[in-house]
Motif scaffolding. Structure first.
Motif, mmCIF file in Angstrom:
data_model
loop_
_atom_site.group_PDB
_atom_site.id
_atom_site.type_symbol
_atom_site.label_atom_id
_atom_site.label_comp_id
_atom_site.label_asym_id
_atom_site.label_seq_id
_atom_site.Cartn_x
_atom_site.Cartn_y
_atom_site.Cartn_z
ATOM 1 N N LYS A 90 0.845 -1.203 0.000
ATOM 2 C CA LYS A 90 0.000 0.000 0.000
ATOM 3 C C LYS A 90 0.878 1.251 0.000
ATOM 4 O O LYS A 90 1.965 1.257 0.592
ATOM 5 N N THR A 91 0.365 2.301 -0.631
ATOM 6 C CA THR A 91 1.042 3.596 -0.589
ATOM 7 C C THR A 91 0.186 4.588 0.174
ATOM 8 O O THR A 91 -0.994 4.758 -0.137
ATOM 9 N N VAL A 92 0.791 5.218 1.161
ATOM 10 C CA VAL A 92 0.068 6.209 1.969
ATOM 11 C C VAL A 92 0.815 7.538 1.910
ATOM 12 O O VAL A 92 2.033 7.593 2.121
ATOM 13 N N ILE A 93 0.084 8.590 1.612
ATOM 14 C CA ILE A 93 0.638 9.951 1.663
ATOM 15 C C ILE A 93 0.324 10.528 3.041
ATOM 16 O O ILE A 93 -0.838 10.492 3.472
ATOM 17 N N ASP A 126 -3.145 4.489 -1.965
ATOM 18 C CA ASP A 126 -4.225 3.812 -1.253
ATOM 19 C C ASP A 126 -4.855 4.675 -0.168
ATOM 20 O O ASP A 126 -6.015 4.472 0.170
ATOM 21 N N ALA A 127 -4.081 5.578 0.382
ATOM 22 C CA ALA A 127 -4.626 6.413 1.458
ATOM 23 C C ALA A 127 -3.897 7.745 1.520
ATOM 24 O O ALA A 127 -2.721 7.844 1.173
ATOM 25 N N VAL A 128 -4.645 8.760 1.957
ATOM 26 C CA VAL A 128 -4.075 10.093 2.178
ATOM 27 C C VAL A 128 -4.385 10.506 3.611
ATOM 28 O O VAL A 128 -5.548 10.463 4.028
ATOM 29 N N VAL A 129 -3.355 10.880 4.339
ATOM 30 C CA VAL A 129 -3.548 11.417 5.692
ATOM 31 C C VAL A 129 -3.282 12.924 5.620
ATOM 32 O O VAL A 129 -2.144 13.363 5.444
ATOM 33 N N ASN A 130 -4.352 13.702 5.698
ATOM 34 C CA ASN A 130 -4.242 15.166 5.653
ATOM 35 C C ASN A 130 -3.970 15.685 7.058
ATOM 36 O O ASN A 130 -4.895 15.894 7.857
ATOM 37 N N ASN A 131 -2.689 15.871 7.343
ATOM 38 C CA ASN A 131 -2.256 16.244 8.695
ATOM 39 C C ASN A 131 -1.602 17.628 8.732
ATOM 40 O O ASN A 131 -1.571 18.269 9.781
ATOM 41 N N ALA A 132 -1.095 18.122 7.593
ATOM 42 C CA ALA A 132 -0.353 19.389 7.587
ATOM 43 C C ALA A 132 -1.201 20.504 8.191
ATOM 44 O O ALA A 132 -2.395 20.600 7.936
ATOM 45 N N GLY A 133 -0.544 21.341 8.994
ATOM 46 C CA GLY A 133 -1.299 22.431 9.588
ATOM 47 C C GLY A 133 -0.408 23.556 10.066
ATOM 48 O O GLY A 133 0.702 23.321 10.539
ATOM 49 N N ASN A 134 -0.901 24.795 9.903
ATOM 50 C CA ASN A 134 -0.221 25.957 10.480
ATOM 51 C C ASN A 134 -0.929 26.310 11.784
ATOM 52 O O ASN A 134 -2.022 25.833 12.068
ATOM 53 N N TYR A 135 -0.289 27.162 12.575
ATOM 54 C CA TYR A 135 -0.846 27.435 13.895
ATOM 55 C C TYR A 135 -0.353 28.751 14.455
ATOM 56 O O TYR A 135 0.826 29.103 14.325
ATOM 57 N N PRO A 162 -9.138 10.246 -8.150
ATOM 58 C CA PRO A 162 -9.252 9.257 -9.235
ATOM 59 C C PRO A 162 -8.436 7.994 -8.964
ATOM 60 O O PRO A 162 -8.837 6.897 -9.377
ATOM 61 N N HIS A 163 -7.333 8.148 -8.252
ATOM 62 C CA HIS A 163 -6.468 6.998 -7.966
ATOM 63 C C HIS A 163 -7.050 6.141 -6.841
ATOM 64 O O HIS A 163 -6.908 4.916 -6.846
ATOM 65 N N LEU A 164 -7.717 6.797 -5.892
ATOM 66 C CA LEU A 164 -8.394 6.055 -4.826
ATOM 67 C C LEU A 164 -9.586 5.299 -5.405
ATOM 68 O O LEU A 164 -9.852 4.152 -5.032
ATOM 69 N N VAL A 165 -10.290 5.943 -6.308
ATOM 70 C CA VAL A 165 -11.421 5.277 -6.972
ATOM 71 C C VAL A 165 -10.898 4.027 -7.678
ATOM 72 O O VAL A 165 -11.488 2.948 -7.590
ATOM 73 N N LYS A 166 -9.749 4.171 -8.356
ATOM 74 C CA LYS A 166 -9.154 3.049 -9.073
ATOM 75 C C LYS A 166 -8.773 1.922 -8.106
ATOM 76 O O LYS A 166 -9.004 0.742 -8.368
ATOM 77 N N ALA A 167 -8.221 2.292 -6.948
ATOM 78 C CA ALA A 167 -7.821 1.276 -5.960
ATOM 79 C C ALA A 167 -9.047 0.593 -5.362
ATOM 80 O O ALA A 167 -8.971 -0.547 -4.911
ATOM 81 N N GLY A 168 -10.184 1.298 -5.340
ATOM 82 C CA GLY A 168 -11.451 0.686 -4.919
ATOM 83 C C GLY A 168 -11.624 0.531 -3.421
ATOM 84 O O GLY A 168 -12.647 0.042 -2.953
ATOM 85 N N GLU A 169 -10.652 0.937 -2.650
ATOM 86 C CA GLU A 169 -10.795 0.875 -1.189
ATOM 87 C C GLU A 169 -10.014 2.027 -0.564
ATOM 88 O O GLU A 169 -9.325 1.859 0.431
#
Ligand code: NAD
Length: 300
Positions: free
Chosen positions: A9-12, A96-105, A138-145
């Motif tokens: 799996k590839t995770v960003i 396969d997955a994206v973790v949106n964690n970046a943040g300013n503060y 589109p790539h997540l749709v392609k991976a289907g999960e």
């Protein structure tokens, strides 16, 4: 329950050069994921960008035998988000997955808040998460999960001097709920984590928190205690969608939007509302807001 393995799996993970994102990237890589370690590398306001923090985390992962690649673009621009996704595809061939964690503060009273500051927070937290989801979709749709894990905050619930930050996180909450609906027919599950951990953000937040909170978090609530929750939400085994999980210091709970039973009757007047406001707000029989997913009975 078998181990939650990420082999193949590839995770960003965005904002993974420090703090929580670094802990997520390291845990995911230790479970076999190919990880894109994205980080702009600047200060808490996003100034002075540097590829250094993301590169260091990639070195740490490689030294531990894991697989990772660096990307130092900002999530807040369309080109940046596209480049992060391109890094994943060019290096690992899939997402396969994206973790949106970046943040300013930063803290700012409402009186001193400029529209530029408001925009800067919407740009990173809300628009950054939206752009990453759009680029990966589109790539997540392609991976289907596919899995998307967004990041919200206790500031959504209202804390001092965080109108800009808390409302940007509120936008991420709405994004999470509505993307969960959009993803339902594609096998894409979209959730959010509301983390608590002793990172550099806590040094700044200290002034708005009860005395000693930031020090306690730095000592007892490391980012590594949040990472297992994010790993679950990023894994194909994740069975929930549109949810927010609070995660801090090893404690995990669900955060929900609720509607009270309220009142109903003919001849509603302002005086009725005034007279029955406690009944309107009473949560005794409140119900959790449901996603409007027609054919997904069983999934929240
Ligand atoms: P942190 O400052 O240690 O890490 C955030 C990282 O995001 C930094 O390395 C920074 O360089 C990176 N970043 C900032 N803007 C970026 C951009 N435009 N593009 C790419 N990377 C960018 O803070 P943290 O505490 O690890 O925070 C991680 C996330 O968790 C944030 O979204 C934050 O709002 C959220 N959060 C943290 C806490 C907490 O208790 N630490 C509580 C609630 C929410």
């Amino acid at each position: 329950m078998s181990d939650l393995d990420f082999t193949g799996k590839t995770v960003i993970v965005t904002g993974a050069g420090r703090g929580l994102g670094r802990a997520y990237a390291r845990l995911l890589a230790s479970r076999g994921a190919n990880v894109v370690v994205n980080d702009l590398g600047g200060d808490t306001d996003g100034a002075d960008p540097s590829p250094g923090p993301a590169a260091l985390v990639v070195d740490e992962i490689s030294a531990a035998g894991g697989s990772a690649v660096t990307n130092a673009e900002s999530v807040a621009s369309e080109e940046g988000a596209q480049s992060i996704v391109a890094t994943a595809l060019e290096t690992f061939g899939r997402i396969d997955a994206v973790v949106n964690n970046a943040g300013n503060y930063r803290l700012a009273s409402f009186e001193e808040l400029t529209l530029d500051t408001v925009q800067a927070f919407l740009d990173v937290h809300y628009k950054g998460s939206l752009l990453m989801a759009r680029a990966a979709w589109p790539h997540l749709v392609k991976a289907g999960e596919g899995r998307i894990v967004n990041t919200v905050s206790a500031a959504m619930a209202g804390v001092p001097d965080m109108v800009h930050y808390g409302s940007a996180k509120g936008a991420v909450y709405g994004l999470t709920r509505n993307l969960a609906v959009a993803g339902a027919t594609h096998g894409i599950k979209v959730n959010a984590v509301a983390p608590g951990a002793g990172t550099r953000m806590m040094d700044l937040a200290a002034a708005a928190l009860p005395p000693g909170t930031a020090e306690y978090m730095k000592e007892h609530m490391p980012p590594e205690m949040v990472a297992p929750v994010v790993a679950y939400l990023a894994h194909p085994a994740c069975s929930i969608t549109g949810e927010v999980l609070n995660a801090a210091g090893g404690a995990v709970s669900r955060q929900v939007m609720m509607t009270t039973r309220g009142i109903h009757g003919p001849g509603l007047t302002p005086e009725t509302v005034a007279a029955r406001i406690e009944e309107i707000c009473d949560i005794t029989e409140a119900q959790v807001a449901e996603l409007m997913i027609a054919d997904q009975a069983g999934d929240r």
